[in-house]
Structure formats: structure tokens, C-alpha cells
Design an enzyme around this catalytic site. Structure first.
Site, PDB file in Angstrom:
ATOM      1  N   ARG A 184       0.855  -1.184   0.000  1.00 58.91           N
ATOM      2  CA  ARG A 184       0.000   0.000   0.000  1.00 58.91           C
ATOM      3  C   ARG A 184       0.892   1.234   0.000  1.00 58.91           C
ATOM      4  O   ARG A 184       1.541   1.547   1.000  1.00 58.91           O
ATOM      5  CB  ARG A 184      -0.933  -0.005   1.209  1.00 58.91           C
ATOM      6  CG  ARG A 184      -1.980  -1.112   1.159  1.00 58.91           C
ATOM      7  CD  ARG A 184      -2.796  -1.021  -0.084  1.00 58.91           C
ATOM      8  NE  ARG A 184      -4.014  -1.823  -0.025  1.00 58.91           N
ATOM      9  CZ  ARG A 184      -4.839  -1.932  -1.033  1.00 58.91           C
ATOM     10  NH1 ARG A 184      -4.587  -1.327  -2.183  1.00 58.91           N
ATOM     11  NH2 ARG A 184      -5.925  -2.652  -0.923  1.00 58.91           N
TER      12      ARG A 184
ATOM     13  N   ALA B  51     -11.128  -6.885  -1.225  1.00 64.41           N
ATOM     14  CA  ALA B  51     -11.916  -5.658  -1.309  1.00 64.41           C
ATOM     15  C   ALA B  51     -11.583  -4.919  -2.598  1.00 64.41           C
ATOM     16  O   ALA B  51     -10.561  -5.171  -3.222  1.00 64.41           O
ATOM     17  CB  ALA B  51     -11.628  -4.766  -0.102  1.00 64.41           C
TER      18      ALA B  51
ATOM     19  N   GLU C 253     -14.748  -9.140  -6.713  1.00 72.00           N
ATOM     20  CA  GLU C 253     -13.493  -8.903  -5.986  1.00 72.00           C
ATOM     21  C   GLU C 253     -12.985 -10.172  -5.306  1.00 72.00           C
ATOM     22  O   GLU C 253     -11.785 -10.445  -5.316  1.00 72.00           O
ATOM     23  CB  GLU C 253     -13.657  -7.777  -4.956  1.00 72.00           C
ATOM     24  CG  GLU C 253     -13.732  -6.404  -5.560  1.00 72.00           C
ATOM     25  CD  GLU C 253     -12.454  -5.955  -6.266  1.00 72.00           C
ATOM     26  OE1 GLU C 253     -11.356  -6.452  -5.950  1.00 72.00           O
ATOM     27  OE2 GLU C 253     -12.556  -5.092  -7.156  1.00 72.00           O
TER      28      GLU C 253
ATOM     29  N   GLU D 172      -9.353 -11.502  -6.576  1.00 75.85           N
ATOM     30  CA  GLU D 172      -8.217 -11.433  -5.658  1.00 75.85           C
ATOM     31  C   GLU D 172      -7.812 -12.775  -5.074  1.00 75.85           C
ATOM     32  O   GLU D 172      -6.647 -12.973  -4.754  1.00 75.85           O
ATOM     33  CB  GLU D 172      -8.502 -10.419  -4.538  1.00 75.85           C
ATOM     34  CG  GLU D 172      -8.572  -9.002  -5.060  1.00 75.85           C
ATOM     35  CD  GLU D 172      -8.613  -7.963  -3.965  1.00 75.85           C
ATOM     36  OE1 GLU D 172      -8.646  -8.314  -2.759  1.00 75.85           O
ATOM     37  OE2 GLU D 172      -8.613  -6.756  -4.318  1.00 75.85           O
TER      38      GLU D 172
END
Length: 189
Positions: free
Chosen positions: A67, A79, A95, A99
Site C-alpha cells: 500500500r 476488497a 473482488e 483477488e
């Protein structure tokens, strides 16, 4: 949602659009305050997002992802942001599969919540995925992540270590804890 306390309401006088990006936009609103004076409100506009609490064989599905805003990796539940006009339920299903590769036969809304209502309108819809079937993940082309499966105890340890520190994942772990406690209590009867 509306507030029942109208004496605290602020009325927008004007809006200045500052920035529009791929994910967010920024505006500055001039508002009339309850005492009659004027104030400025910096507001981040966001299309909303979904997050998925998914437990497979007693293990929470997490993704480990760098991140940039934090300057480090963060363990999070699957998410992602809503696309224009996208149904949150379908976005949650998308999602989860993108993912983690997992599909689910049952998906239900647990709660919707605002992330930072003091300056942003982002809302996250948190879903529970059940009856999971594994598959191959297919993340976005600019998305690099690893799938981690964690026991409840491991998830708690990750929180204590700061590896899980985002609100949606912490909330999901606490909801999981409540569900585990209810399941244990119903078996004791």
C-alpha cells in the site's frame, strides 16, 4: 441517511472542484454553519467499495498487498472499489474471485459503513461469503498480491503485530469472532 438533529445542519453555499482522479475527487465546499457564520469543508468523493469476509475450512482469506499510502504491505480481506453503476453484491463476488480465486454460492450483506465521514463520503459494503469453492485468482494488471489463509488466532496475532491495521479487516475479524462465539454457544446447548 439523514440526521434527526436539524439544528446542527450545515448548508452548502458553493462547491469548488479541485481534483478529479481515477479513484477519488476532491472538492472544497463553502457552508453556512448553524451559528450563521461560514466555513470551508474539504471533501474527498469516492464511488464506494466492497469488502468480503470469507472463511474457508476455518481459515480467513486475506490478501497481502503493498500500500503506497502506508509505504508497506498490509494484510486485508478481499476488497475493491465499485465501478460506475455497479451493484455492490456483484462487485463483492467479483473482488473475491479476482483477488483470491474463490467463488461462493452464498453472499450476504453484513453491514455498510463510512470510512472517514469527517472528510470523505466513501462507504464500504461488507459481505459474508459462504460455501466457498477454490479457483485461480485473476487480479487487475496493476495489482500484485499474495493470498494468505489465517486461523482466528493468527488473525489476532497479525492485528497485534500491526500487519492487519485497516478498519474493514479489523471489523471483519471481530465479526468472525462473534460468529465463532455464537457457533460455540449453540453447540453447548
Amino acid at each position: 441517511m439523514t440526521s434527526s438533529n436539524d439544528k446542527l445542519k450545515e448548508t452548502t453555499v458553493s462547491t469548488e472542484h479541485i481534483f478529479t482522479g481515477k479513484v477519488i475527487s476532491l472538492q472544497v465546499d463553502t457552508v453556512h454553519l448553524p451559528d450563521g457564520s461560514e466555513g470551508k469543508r474539504e471533501i474527498v468523493k469516492h464511488p464506494g467499495a466492497v469488502a468480503v469476509l470469507a472463511v474457508h475450512n476455518g481459515r480467513l482469506l486475506l490478501v497481502d498487498q503493498y500500500r503506497q499510502a502506508l509505504g508497506r504491505c498490509e494484510l486485508e480481506i478481499p476488497a475493491g472499489k465499485l465501478e460506475q453503476g455497479e451493484d455492490p453484491l456483484e462487485a463483492a463476488r467479483r473482488e473475491l474471485e479476482e483477488e483470491t480465486g474463490y467463488r461462493c454460492s452464498k453472499l450476504s450483506l453484513l453491514h455498510s459503513f463510512y470510512t472517514s465521514p469527517g472528510f470523505a463520503d466513501e462507504i464500504i459494503h461488507l459481505y459474508l461469503a459462504e460455501d466457498l469453492t477454490p479457483g485461480e485468482p485473476s487480479p487487475d494488471e496493476d495489482e500484485f498480491l499474495e493470498i494468505i489463509e489465517a486461523s482466528f488466532e493468527e488473525a489476532q496475532q497479525y492485528m497485534a503485530e500491526g500487519r492487519i491495521s485497516d478498519a474493514k479487516t479489523i471489523l471483519a475479524v471481530y465479526i468472525w469472532q462473534q460468529r465463532l462465539a455464537r457457533a460455540a454457544a449453540s453447540q453447548e446447548v
